[in-house]
Structure formats: structure tokens, C-alpha cells
Design a protein around this motif. Sequence first.
Motif, PDB file in Angstrom:
ATOM      1  N   PHE A 161       0.830  -1.203   0.000  1.00  0.00           N
ATOM      2  CA  PHE A 161       0.000   0.000   0.000  1.00  0.00           C
ATOM      3  C   PHE A 161       0.870   1.261   0.000  1.00  0.00           C
ATOM      4  O   PHE A 161       0.609   2.201  -0.756  1.00  0.00           O
ATOM      5  N   LEU A 162       1.911   1.283   0.842  1.00  0.00           N
ATOM      6  CA  LEU A 162       2.785   2.454   0.893  1.00  0.00           C
ATOM      7  C   LEU A 162       3.508   2.674  -0.429  1.00  0.00           C
ATOM      8  O   LEU A 162       3.605   3.817  -0.907  1.00  0.00           O
ATOM      9  N   VAL A 163       4.022   1.611  -1.039  1.00  0.00           N
ATOM     10  CA  VAL A 163       4.719   1.742  -2.320  1.00  0.00           C
ATOM     11  C   VAL A 163       3.765   2.255  -3.389  1.00  0.00           C
ATOM     12  O   VAL A 163       4.106   3.158  -4.164  1.00  0.00           O
ATOM     13  N   LYS A 164       2.547   1.713  -3.434  1.00  0.00           N
ATOM     14  CA  LYS A 164       1.559   2.176  -4.409  1.00  0.00           C
ATOM     15  C   LYS A 164       1.247   3.657  -4.205  1.00  0.00           C
ATOM     16  O   LYS A 164       1.130   4.415  -5.169  1.00  0.00           O
ATOM     17  N   GLN A 165       1.103   4.072  -2.954  1.00  0.00           N
ATOM     18  CA  GLN A 165       0.765   5.471  -2.677  1.00  0.00           C
ATOM     19  C   GLN A 165       1.911   6.408  -3.021  1.00  0.00           C
ATOM     20  O   GLN A 165       1.691   7.524  -3.472  1.00  0.00           O
ATOM     21  N   LEU A 166       3.152   5.957  -2.814  1.00  0.00           N
ATOM     22  CA  LEU A 166       4.308   6.816  -3.109  1.00  0.00           C
ATOM     23  C   LEU A 166       4.523   6.989  -4.602  1.00  0.00           C
ATOM     24  O   LEU A 166       4.932   8.060  -5.049  1.00  0.00           O
ATOM     25  N   PHE A 167       4.273   5.943  -5.375  1.00  0.00           N
ATOM     26  CA  PHE A 167       4.576   5.999  -6.804  1.00  0.00           C
ATOM     27  C   PHE A 167       3.350   6.186  -7.690  1.00  0.00           C
ATOM     28  O   PHE A 167       3.471   6.219  -8.904  1.00  0.00           O
ATOM     29  N   ASP A 168       2.193   6.317  -7.090  1.00  0.00           N
ATOM     30  CA  ASP A 168       0.972   6.553  -7.850  1.00  0.00           C
ATOM     31  C   ASP A 168       0.882   8.036  -8.173  1.00  0.00           C
ATOM     32  O   ASP A 168       1.008   8.895  -7.299  1.00  0.00           O
ATOM     33  N   THR A 169       0.638   8.361  -9.433  1.00  0.00           N
ATOM     34  CA  THR A 169       0.572   9.774  -9.820  1.00  0.00           C
ATOM     35  C   THR A 169      -0.754  10.402  -9.439  1.00  0.00           C
ATOM     36  O   THR A 169      -0.838  11.596  -9.246  1.00  0.00           O
ATOM     37  N   GLN A 170      -1.805   9.600  -9.345  1.00  0.00           N
ATOM     38  CA  GLN A 170      -3.109  10.132  -8.943  1.00  0.00           C
ATOM     39  C   GLN A 170      -3.309   9.847  -7.463  1.00  0.00           C
ATOM     40  O   GLN A 170      -3.663   8.746  -7.078  1.00  0.00           O
ATOM     41  N   HIS A 171      -3.057  10.834  -6.641  1.00  0.00           N
ATOM     42  CA  HIS A 171      -3.174  10.646  -5.194  1.00  0.00           C
ATOM     43  C   HIS A 171      -4.596  10.918  -4.731  1.00  0.00           C
ATOM     44  O   HIS A 171      -5.249  11.840  -5.200  1.00  0.00           O
TER      45      HIS A 171
END
Length: 155
Positions: A50-60
Motif C-alpha cells: 500500500f505504501l509503495v503504491k501510494q508513493l509511486f501513484d501519480t493520482q493521489h
Amino acid sequence: MRKLLKQINAATKDDNFMHLIESIEVIVSKVLSIFLILVILVGIADLGIFLVKQLFDTQHDPFNKTLLQIFGLFLDILIALEILENVTAYLRKHVVQVELVIATSLIAVSRKIIILDLSKVTGNEIIGLAFTILALSIGYWIIRRSAPKNPHSRE
């Protein structure tokens, strides 16, 4: 036939029966410990993903929503660790430690409050949570005050 009846009679005597029950309790506690460790490891992996997805996701998502999800995942792992501590404390002493159970309950209710979406709850639910926290806190305080001072206790 008499030999079988004697064995059944011996097995059902109070001391032997209690020994059997205690052995089963220990086995169940050990199995629960292994499952809890598995749950904790999966929870940590889920948190990491979840943390990795949130850090590298462009749509926050809105930051508050993401932060609450992160806190919820952290607290889920903390609650699982506390439950594991409850089980291992039982394995060590063969006694349920009420103070530890109440502390775990306080963490669980606190988690609920931290991730609470105020737009989706009623006033009665909030009052219920408040009374739950109050009751658990008073119970914890009473147990802490009545417990003998132990230099090796968890603080």
C-alpha cells in the motif's frame, strides 16, 4: 474388557482429565500463535504494498483519506501483535491477563475512532464509542491500581 474399563476410568479421573485439557489448550495456543504470526506478516506485506503504491501513484487520493488508511493498517498490525502477546502470555503463565486484554481492546477501539468517517456515523454510534472508551479506561485504571507492583511488568 475389565482392562479397557480400568483404562477408561483412569483416563476420566479429575487429574488426568485436567492434564488432557491443559495439553489441548497448549496445542491450540501454539497453533493460534503460528496463525497470528502469519496474519502479522501478511499485514506487514499489505502495508508495504500500500505504501509503495501510494508513493509511486501519480493520482493521489486526498491526503487525509490515505493517511487514515495508513494509520488503520499500522494499528491493525499493532492489534495483531497485542493479540499475539495475549496468547504467548497465556502460554507462559496459563492465565488470561485481563490488563493486557483491556489494553488490546483500547487499541482496537482507538483504531476505530482514528479511522472513523464522521460523515457515515450517527451520533448514537459516537456516544457508544465514547462509553466504550470510558468503560475500558476505567477498567484498565482499576486493574492497574489493584495490581501488585511488579518491576518486570510491561509499562
